[in-house]
Design a protein around this motif. Structure first.
Motif: not given
Length: 696
Positions: A55-64, A136-143
């Motif tokens: 999750l920390l690899q995703v630089r954009i906030p997870l709840d964006a 990238h963001h969607g798959r990281a959050v969903e995973a």
């Protein structure tokens, strides 16, 4: 010397791991960690560390939200574009932009051996960034939601609520953009892009009706040819499922699956694709043909499974089932319940007295569930049909999963292209006439209106005209295409575009020199045979964007009309020139350009390259002499330079050639005279940009 090792209590360590994440995700992670920590301390800590690292690899906030993703895409594109003002060597510039992409977890678009221009153009395009960030963001959050056990029956079925909300926001944003954009064709007809999109397969009702038409057509062919139908479902092994259902019937509960190995839906879809490829290869070796449809849909925890409705020869039942079982159970064949649940077969009984043996009727619920929930009240788990279809669509979009795929038969492309053909010329082959009648709503077959046949007639007549269900790639009517003499927005050669349909026929031909020799049998002459190539152009309109509604309700009309095009291109917001938002439109003052004569030109050049002025246009900086921010400089038909051409233009008009400084070291621009800092800014204001304006 003795060193005392500091001990950090697990709760303090866990709180520190989740501290950089949004508050909602902190609670999710800590709740899951506390639930597992009492049973397996080390396992809970390892799981928390692995999840937070991803999750920390995703630089954009997870709840964006989707709007925040779009803003981030614009900012990253601007950041890459601004690097071109400092770095002028192409490969060095590319490496700098690649570092920006890698910092966001995005793979570089550059491939070894290819020119760097298209890769640089992509890295400076906000649309490219938007697509990559969404995926990238969607798959990281969903995973992460799947790992934490939130995607399951009774909580957030099929996909997480965060993913569903972002998809709803994206669809609403796209719909608003289509509604606010007006296009005009060469006949003067004016429509919004939403009205145009509603006339094609993008309309869910049309998409569903087309699928049902094709399925019903295949079923009609199977019954006429004496073939049999088969429903089958192929499911992934237990190790790919995050959750499992246990308990007696009527009292089942969903629990964690201890066999889960971390497989995510995209990898599970790849596994099913590989299994199906092996099944097709085995059936091909046995010379057994299948035709029908495949539908991919999620199970409660997001793991995909495939439903099939296929038809084949009546004496091949055992061989078809055997080939499917061999490869579908090749992975983990001895796990409990593998033979009972991994593969399911159900033969179609067309002779049932209640009429429930229809393949189209059986598959209709799966089609509706995966598109729009048409005529469904709830799914198998009791969830409302509309919410189910929205979650399934968000699931497929997030993981990049193709929901519907035809098995066997001719492709649907020529069928759609034939619908654009108004009339056929005289003398065309009979199979082309039959195929055209099959897609024509006014055509009649055996005295029955095609429209009255409710789609049962059209597809089967089209398939027969193409050579039958087993025609493979030797179908008769193909889509005619021509190469385009233009480049894409990224400076690459544009692909071919369709212009109609084409086919070949063999006809008898008598040369003019022997036509007068009667009777021909006396001289032993027979008609010659020759192959004739037929090309029938379809009706296509050239659409031009004529206006965009801004947020205040006004319509912005470009001063220069862009080139005609036939596809919807939703690439800008708030401006009409189709070259991205200007600094003035985005509320930013960049290099003192806002309000100057070159504001619109700079915005386009920073993203797409320099504007090409047609013959007879003004020279120098494109758009010189024009006023107004956000205008389209260069006139009608102008293009945007890319790559090396862009570099040469900048050397000629802005920077000048780079020459070595006396004594070696850094190089300088001949035009700027080596000015830097405040001196360079003042020189740019006087010669290129115009005076700097204050922020509003």
């Amino acid at each position: 010397m003795n060193f005392a090792r500091a001990f950090i209590p697990d709760p303090v360590w866990a709180a520190g791991r989740v501290a950089p994440l949004p508050t909602r995700w902190q609670g999710r992670l800590l709740d899951a960690w506390k639930g597992a920590h009492g049973k397996d301390r080390r396992g809970a800590n390892v799981a928390l560390r692995e999840v937070t690292e991803k999750l920390l690899q995703v630089r954009i906030p997870l709840d964006a939200s989707d709007a925040q993703l779009c803003d981030a895409a614009q900012a990253l594109a601007d950041r890459c574009a601004s690097a071109a003002e400092r770095i002028h060597e192409p490969f060095a510039l590319l490496r700098h932009m690649e570092a920006i992409a890698e910092g966001q977890g995005i793979e570089s678009p550059y491939r070894c051996g290819q020119p760097v221009g298209p890769a640089i153009a992509r890295l400076t395009c906000h649309q490219w960034w938007r697509r990559k960030l969404r995926a990238h963001h969607g798959r990281a959050v969903e995973a992460a939601a799947i790992r934490l056990g939130y995607v399951r029956k009774g909580r957030e079925i099929y996909c997480s609520t965060d993913t569903l909300q972002r998809r709803i926001q994206q669809n609403a944003r796209n719909h608003a953009s289509l509604e606010n954009t007006t296009a005009t064709n060469e006949l003067g007809q004016e429509y919004t892009l939403a009205e145009l999109a509603a006339k094609g397969p993008a309309n869910k009702a049309i998409r569903r009706a087309e699928l049902m038409t094709r399925i019903a057509g295949f079923e009609r062919i199977a019954r006429d040819m004496g073939h049999v139908g088969l429903f089958m479902t192929i499911t992934c092994p237990s190790r790919m499922h995050r959750m499992r259902t246990v308990g007696p019937k009527g009292a089942k509960v969903v629990v964690d699956n201890p066999r889960w190995d971390g497989t995510l839906p995209r990898a599970a879809q790849a596994y099913l694709s590989k299994v199906w490829a092996r099944i097709r290869a085995k059936l091909a070796r046995l010379e057994i043909g299948l035709y029908g449809f495949r539908i991919a849909e999620p199970q409660q925890d997001g793991t995909p499974h495939w439903h099939f409705v296929v038809f084949h020869e009546a004496d091949k039942v055992a061989q078809v089932r055997g080939a499917v079982l061999v490869h579908a159970l090749r992975d983990s064949p001895d796990e409990p319940g593998a033979h009972a649940h991994r593969v399911d077969f159900k033969a179609i009984d067309w002779d049932r007295p209640d009429g429930s043996g229809s393949a189209a009727g059986y598959i209709a619920k799966y089609v509706a569930k995966n598109i729009d929930g048409y005529r469904l009240e709830a799914d198998l788990h009791g969830n409302p049909a509309l919410e189910t279809s929205a979650r399934v669509e968000a699931w497929a979009s997030t993981w990049g999963i193709r929901q519907f795929q035809q098995v066997g038969g001719p492709p649907v492309g020529p069928w759609r292209e034939l619908r654009r053909v108004e009339a056929l010329p005289a003398g065309v082959p009979a199979h082309l006439v039959e195929a055209h009648n099959a897609v024509n709503k006014l055509a009649k077959f055996g005295g029955q209106d095609n429209a009255e046949a409710a789609g049962r007639v059209a597809w089967d007549h089209y398939v027969r005209a193409q050579g039958g269900v087993f025609c493979g790639r030797d179908y008769r009517v193909k889509v005619a295409q021509v190469e385009q003499d233009k480049l894409t927005r990224y400076g690459e050669q544009a692909g071919p575009r369709p212009i109609g349909v084409e086919t070949t026929s063999v006809e008898e031909w008598i040369p003019e020199s022997i036509k007068a020799m009667h009777p021909m049998d006396r001289y032993g002459f027979e008609p010659l045979r020759r192959t004739v190539h037929w090309l029938v152009e379809s009706t296509r309109h050239e659409w031009v964007i004529s206006g965009r509604a801004r947020s205040n309700g006004r319509v912005s009309i470009g001063t220069a009309q862009p080139g005609p095009w036939t596809r919807v291109n939703n690439c800008t917001e708030g401006v009409s020139n189709g070259h991205g938002r200007t600094a003035a439109a985005s509320g930013q003052v960049h290099a003192g350009l806002c309000g100057s004569a070159h504001a619109g030109a700079y915005a386009g050049e920073a993203i797409h390259g320099a504007r090409v002025v047609p013959a007879g246009g003004a020279g120098g900086v494109p758009g010189a002499g024009e006023t107004g921010a956000g205008t389209d400089h260069g006139g009608a038909g102008a293009g945007w330079l890319q790559g090396e051409e862009l570099q040469r233009w900048r050397e000629a008009h802005m920077c000048g050639p780079w020459v070595p400084v006396r004594g070696g070291g850094r190089r300088k621009s001949a035009h700027t005279g080596g000015r830097t800092g405040a001196a360079l800014a003042a020189w740019l204001e006087r010669t290129v940009h115009g005076p700097r304006l204050p922020n509003d």
